[in-house]
Design an enzyme around this catalytic site. Structure first.
Site, PDB file in Angstrom:
ATOM      1  N   ARG A 214      38.371  41.093  31.025  1.00 19.05           N
ATOM      2  CA  ARG A 214      39.472  40.278  31.518  1.00 19.05           C
ATOM      3  C   ARG A 214      40.235  41.089  32.565  1.00 19.05           C
ATOM      4  O   ARG A 214      40.423  42.301  32.401  1.00 19.05           O
ATOM      5  CB  ARG A 214      40.401  39.865  30.381  1.00 19.05           C
ATOM      6  CG  ARG A 214      39.842  38.790  29.470  1.00 19.05           C
ATOM      7  CD  ARG A 214      39.754  37.454  30.204  1.00 19.05           C
ATOM      8  NE  ARG A 214      39.298  36.359  29.362  1.00 19.05           N
ATOM      9  CZ  ARG A 214      38.042  35.965  29.260  1.00 19.05           C
ATOM     10  NH1 ARG A 214      37.095  36.622  29.945  1.00 19.05           N
ATOM     11  NH2 ARG A 214      37.712  34.941  28.505  1.00 19.05           N
ATOM     12  N   GLU A 243      43.835  36.470  39.429  1.00 16.07           N
ATOM     13  CA  GLU A 243      42.527  35.860  39.657  1.00 16.07           C
ATOM     14  C   GLU A 243      42.724  34.396  40.027  1.00 16.07           C
ATOM     15  O   GLU A 243      43.404  33.679  39.278  1.00 16.07           O
ATOM     16  CB  GLU A 243      41.659  35.993  38.407  1.00 16.07           C
ATOM     17  CG  GLU A 243      40.224  35.567  38.626  1.00 16.07           C
ATOM     18  CD  GLU A 243      39.334  35.853  37.431  1.00 16.07           C
ATOM     19  OE1 GLU A 243      39.139  37.029  37.098  1.00 16.07           O
ATOM     20  OE2 GLU A 243      38.847  34.864  36.851  1.00 16.07           O
ATOM     21  N   HIS A 262      33.986  36.374  39.193  1.00 16.38           N
ATOM     22  CA  HIS A 262      33.942  35.952  37.785  1.00 16.38           C
ATOM     23  C   HIS A 262      32.649  35.171  37.503  1.00 16.38           C
ATOM     24  O   HIS A 262      32.663  34.062  36.969  1.00 16.38           O
ATOM     25  CB  HIS A 262      35.161  35.107  37.429  1.00 16.38           C
ATOM     26  CG  HIS A 262      35.477  35.138  35.954  1.00 16.38           C
ATOM     27  ND1 HIS A 262      36.746  34.989  35.444  1.00 16.38           N
ATOM     28  CD2 HIS A 262      34.685  35.313  34.868  1.00 16.38           C
ATOM     29  CE1 HIS A 262      36.734  35.063  34.134  1.00 16.38           C
ATOM     30  NE2 HIS A 262      35.477  35.257  33.752  1.00 16.38           N
TER      31      HIS A 262
END
Length: 301
Positions: A214, A243, A262
């Site tokens: 994360r 993000e 991602h």
């Protein structure tokens, strides 16, 4: 069992559940909700018939507050994407060690690429921070390269293939002891900014940090400062904080930072795999057995 899928039905998931003998119905009649949305997409109320909510994600930090507000059980997808994320991790790690981002459109910078190239098999130590299912699969894949492995977990229990196991309580001993770090820990209050200014300063100058867990596991500002100061050699990031990483952010321009959007486990992989996993969870629920991936709301995963 009867199930509903919201907010977006995925045909691959529906097919797998139907093939396993479960029946798709409206939410009002469902025993299980397969939920693939964000917190704001969740139904305002759940019918009393719903016993379980199955999500297609391994990490559930973005839904944790919502989970704690409901009275149903929740199941995540821990373990479902171990191989895809582990392979993506190796791709990031090797591309970073081989200085692929420094390669231009000609041979002019060949000397620069060579200067920043290193090899995983040459007396290296890899610390896997959060050595759960993905970490164990990663250790298997790394075995052919032969690095020494430090596994970091909460319990201190042995991890197959690891040369040493360290608990999170003793993680300060790990920062100076490894060459490369792979972050796989779930995001909790305890792990937020796990890699901060102090951790980065404790690492060796040739250290490389890979984050496929994360984004907030790393203090982004501290990472930028450490890279600019030459305190570590580089980073490979599949996740960032914030993000998405904004255009113009200094990390984009750094030749020693490789960023992927991602995609360590891309959406098509989720759609292909979650149906079979959900079917196994529903089977256990129907039989009154322990659920393989029930979320522990206290620990946050």
């Amino acid at each position: 069992m009867k199930y509903a899928m919201l907010p977006e039905p995925w045909q691959e998931t529906l097919d797998a559940l139907d093939e396993a003998g479960h029946e798709q119905v409206e939410l009002t009649d469902a025993d299980v909700l397969v939920f693939n949305g964000a917190a704001e997409d969740f139904p305002e109320t759940l019918p009393e018939s719903v016993q379980l909510v199955q999500v297609p994600f391994a990490g559930v930090d973005h839904l944790l507050d919502l989970m704690r507000e409901t009275d149903v059980r929740w199941s995540n997808a821990a373990g479902v994407y171990d191989s895809t994320v582990a392979e993506s991790t190796i791709a990031l790690l090797l591309a970073q060690l081989h200085a692929h981002k420094r390669v231009g459109t000609s041979w002019d910078n060949r000397d620069e690429v060579e200067e920043h190239t290193s090899f995983l098999f040459e007396d290296s130590t890899v610390a896997i921070v959060g050595a759960g299912g993905i970490g164990k699969r990663l250790i298997e894949m790394l075995s052919g390269f032969g690095p020494r492995i430090i596994a970091v977990n909460r319990s201190g229990r042995d991890v197959p293939g690891a040369d040493e196991v360290v608990t999170f309580d003793d993680i300060d001993k790990v920062w100076p002891a490894a060459d490369y770090f792979v972050l796989l820990a779930p995001l909790t209050d305890e792990t937020r900014h796990l890699v901060d200014d102090a951790a980065l300063k404790a690492m060796q100058q040739h250290a490389v940090v890979i984050n496929v867990g994360r984004g907030p596991l790393i203090d982004t500002d501290a990472l930028v400062e450490a890279l600019n100061a030459g305190e570590i050699a580089g980073a490979g990031l599949d996740v960032t904080d914030p993000e998405p990483l904004p255009d113009g952010h200094p990390l984009w321009e750094m030749p020693n930072v490789l960023i992927t959007p991602h995609l360590a486990n891309p959406p098509y992989s989720v759609r292909r795999r979650i149906g079979k996993h959900a079917a196994s969870v529903l089977k256990a629920l129907e039989a009154g057995e322990e659920l393989p991936t029930e979320v522990d709301l206290e620990s946050g995963y």
